[in-house]
Write a protein that holds these residues in place. Structure first.
Motif, PDB file in Angstrom:
ATOM      1  N   ASP A 147       5.411  52.756  55.909  1.00  0.00           N
ATOM      2  CA  ASP A 147       4.136  52.128  55.556  1.00  0.00           C
ATOM      3  C   ASP A 147       3.567  51.346  56.736  1.00  0.00           C
ATOM      4  O   ASP A 147       2.361  51.379  56.992  1.00  0.00           O
ATOM      5  CB  ASP A 147       4.330  51.197  54.358  1.00  0.00           C
ATOM      6  N   GLN A 155       2.701  41.669  60.524  1.00  0.00           N
ATOM      7  CA  GLN A 155       3.518  42.349  59.516  1.00  0.00           C
ATOM      8  C   GLN A 155       4.851  42.801  60.108  1.00  0.00           C
ATOM      9  O   GLN A 155       5.904  42.658  59.500  1.00  0.00           O
ATOM     10  CB  GLN A 155       2.755  43.551  58.959  1.00  0.00           C
ATOM     11  N   TRP A 184       7.658  44.481  55.087  1.00  0.00           N
ATOM     12  CA  TRP A 184       7.419  45.653  54.231  1.00  0.00           C
ATOM     13  C   TRP A 184       6.137  45.535  53.408  1.00  0.00           C
ATOM     14  O   TRP A 184       5.810  46.442  52.659  1.00  0.00           O
ATOM     15  CB  TRP A 184       8.618  45.845  53.288  1.00  0.00           C
ATOM     16  N   ARG A 185       5.422  44.416  53.532  1.00  0.00           N
ATOM     17  CA  ARG A 185       4.201  44.242  52.744  1.00  0.00           C
ATOM     18  C   ARG A 185       3.165  43.517  53.599  1.00  0.00           C
ATOM     19  O   ARG A 185       3.450  42.473  54.187  1.00  0.00           O
ATOM     20  CB  ARG A 185       4.485  43.433  51.476  1.00  0.00           C
ATOM     21  N   ARG A 186       1.947  44.046  53.643  1.00  0.00           N
ATOM     22  CA  ARG A 186       0.897  43.393  54.407  1.00  0.00           C
ATOM     23  C   ARG A 186       0.095  42.444  53.517  1.00  0.00           C
ATOM     24  O   ARG A 186       0.018  42.621  52.298  1.00  0.00           O
ATOM     25  CB  ARG A 186      -0.031  44.437  55.032  1.00  0.00           C
ATOM     26  N   GLU A 187      -0.478  41.445  54.128  1.00  0.00           N
ATOM     27  CA  GLU A 187      -1.277  40.479  53.390  1.00  0.00           C
ATOM     28  C   GLU A 187      -2.674  41.042  53.129  1.00  0.00           C
ATOM     29  O   GLU A 187      -3.118  41.982  53.767  1.00  0.00           O
ATOM     30  CB  GLU A 187      -1.362  39.169  54.164  1.00  0.00           C
ATOM     31  N   LEU A 210      -3.802  42.352  50.202  1.00  0.00           N
ATOM     32  CA  LEU A 210      -3.918  43.412  49.191  1.00  0.00           C
ATOM     33  C   LEU A 210      -4.640  42.880  47.962  1.00  0.00           C
ATOM     34  O   LEU A 210      -4.365  41.762  47.499  1.00  0.00           O
ATOM     35  CB  LEU A 210      -2.529  43.920  48.801  1.00  0.00           C
ATOM     36  N   MET A 221       0.599  38.145  47.710  1.00  0.00           N
ATOM     37  CA  MET A 221       2.025  38.178  48.070  1.00  0.00           C
ATOM     38  C   MET A 221       2.836  37.634  46.893  1.00  0.00           C
ATOM     39  O   MET A 221       3.311  36.489  46.929  1.00  0.00           O
ATOM     40  CB  MET A 221       2.278  37.353  49.334  1.00  0.00           C
ATOM     41  N   CYS A 231      13.899  44.136  50.556  1.00  0.00           N
ATOM     42  CA  CYS A 231      13.030  43.060  50.078  1.00  0.00           C
ATOM     43  C   CYS A 231      13.760  42.069  49.178  1.00  0.00           C
ATOM     44  O   CYS A 231      13.267  40.971  48.922  1.00  0.00           O
ATOM     45  CB  CYS A 231      11.821  43.640  49.336  1.00  0.00           C
ATOM     46  N   THR A 287       9.834  39.923  47.020  1.00  0.00           N
ATOM     47  CA  THR A 287       8.418  40.213  47.213  1.00  0.00           C
ATOM     48  C   THR A 287       8.315  41.714  47.438  1.00  0.00           C
ATOM     49  O   THR A 287       8.821  42.233  48.441  1.00  0.00           O
ATOM     50  CB  THR A 287       7.862  39.453  48.431  1.00  0.00           C
ATOM     51  N   PRO A 344       7.324  45.728  48.130  1.00  0.00           N
ATOM     52  CA  PRO A 344       6.404  46.548  48.917  1.00  0.00           C
ATOM     53  C   PRO A 344       5.265  47.053  48.025  1.00  0.00           C
ATOM     54  O   PRO A 344       5.374  47.045  46.789  1.00  0.00           O
ATOM     55  CB  PRO A 344       7.282  47.713  49.396  1.00  0.00           C
ATOM     56  N   ASP A 345       4.203  47.464  48.645  1.00  0.00           N
ATOM     57  CA  ASP A 345       3.085  48.009  47.883  1.00  0.00           C
ATOM     58  C   ASP A 345       3.363  49.468  47.542  1.00  0.00           C
ATOM     59  O   ASP A 345       3.795  50.248  48.397  1.00  0.00           O
ATOM     60  CB  ASP A 345       1.798  47.896  48.694  1.00  0.00           C
TER      61      ASP A 345
END
Length: 459
Positions: free
Chosen positions: A135, A166, A173-176, A178, A221, A270, A285, A287-288
């Motif tokens: 990702d 990121q 593993w997750r971007r801000e 979203l 998040m 995560c 937290t 992942p998307d």
């Protein structure tokens, strides 16, 4: 004098086909040369013990490799590296390339040299692993190779800044940023049950291998907490079943049921392991999108979804009689789908006359078996099959038939062989939005699963 050790430091990566030809290579240090690939081909690929040992020492170098379809992925190091970390990296590398190219084959590598070299420059820095998340990498390394229209603009700079944060941040593993109109969480517990049962119904071996798969579409998040009715979770909460939705009555100690002991736990990166060790809850937290949160195995207290009682008699040289009873052991409010039973018969079978009380059955010569298919099998129900099998008459003596085991394929929704249940699923985010949660269970076995083998002996 103390020797320098490294958690993982690779000198080179080789991609080789089954003939030992180097498809592509990437040198990260100057302490090895291309001749190392020739040494690997001579000693391993063309050697007598090909593929039997995953780690080979040749001279001062260690070769750690795995084969994926028609490609050998070889990591070379001269350092005292952690072998398990190296193999985990190779596994992540295969998953990354499969995510990009849909397969990890010789043709896929030959067709994507440019992008593979870009990826190899990003995932390893001087032989040390950096980031292997598909990702994250897909956000700035694309297969099209077309440059962004925002190049040189403020938007491109901001995107590059977000990617850097990121990759180097605590939640890579997750971007801000979203955002979703509808915040939803899907959680599936999927178990593959394996069984070996005697003709009299005695369980010789039983186990269940499970995975908790999730699909998250959440804004911001968020932090999620999951409680299970396993032995650790029950002890941590004093047998109260724990708070949160679905907590009442699901705890193993309050309902009088035995505790579930999970073994071979494997978590997604995560998961906060310190909280799991302390509170016995799974905090993370996410992942998307889709990901596997956890894998586990249970070897005790397995609830079998089906019980099969076969009677196979050989009547002389040309006839055989088969009687099979199958009973579903789950609740009558549940049902199984796609039930397929394969009852082996001798290779020289001529024809079979079959009668069943449910579903459809026929003799399939290519499988050397009577195949009984039941689309929908209600719980606490029993079905029978009786068949007369005619064998081809021969003048010569035939070898004794070994009676292979009966195999069973099935899927049972909302049922787990281990008895594992979700006690609670909580979602917290600083904005305080309300999320919709969906929890499903599935128990399966058969050839469509990697680990489930449901077998009943006939002798």
């Amino acid at each position: 004098m103390a020797t320098h050790t490294s958690p993982m430091c690779l000198s080179a990566l080789y991609f080789m086909n089954l003939r030992g030809d180097v498809l592509m290579e990437r040198q990260y240090r100057d302490d090895v040369t291309r001749n190392m690939a020739q040494a690997f081909r001579t000693e391993v690929i063309q050697g007598k013990d090909r593929g039997n040992v995953p780690i080979v020492n040749i001279g001062a170098c260690s070769f750690m490799y795995r084969r994926e379809k028609n490609v050998y992925l070889v990591a070379v190091t001269r350092a005292n590296a952690n072998a398990m970390l190296c193999f985990q990296f190779l596994n992540e590398l295969v998953a990354l390339f499969t995510s990009y190219f849909s397969s990890f084959t010789e043709d896929a590598i030959r067709s994507n040299f440019v992008i593979i070299y870009e990826l190899l420059d990003e995932i390893l820095d001087h032989g040390f692993p950096q980031i292997t998340s598909p990702d994250v990498l897909k956000s700035y390394i694309t297969q099209t190779g077309v440059q962004s229209k925002e190049k040189g603009s403020y938007g491109a700079a901001e995107k590059a800044k977000q990617v850097s944060m990121q990759v180097t941040g605590a939640v890579q593993w997750r971007r801000e940023g979203l955002k979703y109109k509808k915040n939803e969480v899907y959680l599936d517990i999927i178990e593959s049950v394996s069984l070996l049962m005697s003709p009299k119904g005695t369980v010789l071996r039983a186990s269940a291998t499970g995975v908790i798969a999730m699909k998250c579409f959440l804004t911001g998040m968020p932090e999620l907490k999951i409680g299970l009715n396993d032995k650790l979770g029950e002890e941590a909460h004093g047998g109260t079943g724990g708070g949160g939705a679905g907590g009442g009555g699901l705890g193993a100690t309050t309902s009088g049921k035995k505790s579930i002991e999970l073994a071979d736990l494997q978590f997604h990166q995560c998961v906060n392991l310190s909280k799991f060790n302390g509170e016995k809850t799974i905090s993370f937290t996410p992942p998307d999108g889709e990901f596997e949160l956890m894998k586990y195995r249970v070897t005790e207290g397995i609830s079998l979804p089906f019980k099969v009682m076969p009677i196979v008699k050989e009547l002389g040289r040309t006839r055989m009689e088969v009687n099979v009873r199958i009973r579903s052991c789950f609740s009558d409010k549940q049902f199984a789908m796609g039930v397929v039973m394969r009852i082996p018969v001798p290779k020289h079978t001529a024809k079979a006359t079959i009668k069943v009380t449910g579903g459809k059955a026929k003799y399939v010569a290519s499988q050397e078996a009577l195949v009984w298919k039941i689309k929908r099998f209600q719980g606490l129900n029993e079905l029978t099959l009786s068949a007369e099998v005619e064998l081809v008459s021969t003048l010569t003596d035939r070898k004794a038939w070994n009676k292979p085991p009966i195999t069973l394929d099935f899927q049972v929704p909302m049922f787990t062989a281990s008895g594992l249940r979700i006690r609670f699923l909580k979602v917290w985010e600083k904005t305080g939005y309300i999320s919709t949660k969906w929890v499903r269970y599935l128990c399966n076995s058969g050839k469509d699963t990697k680990t489930g083998h449901y077998e009943i002996r006939c002798q």
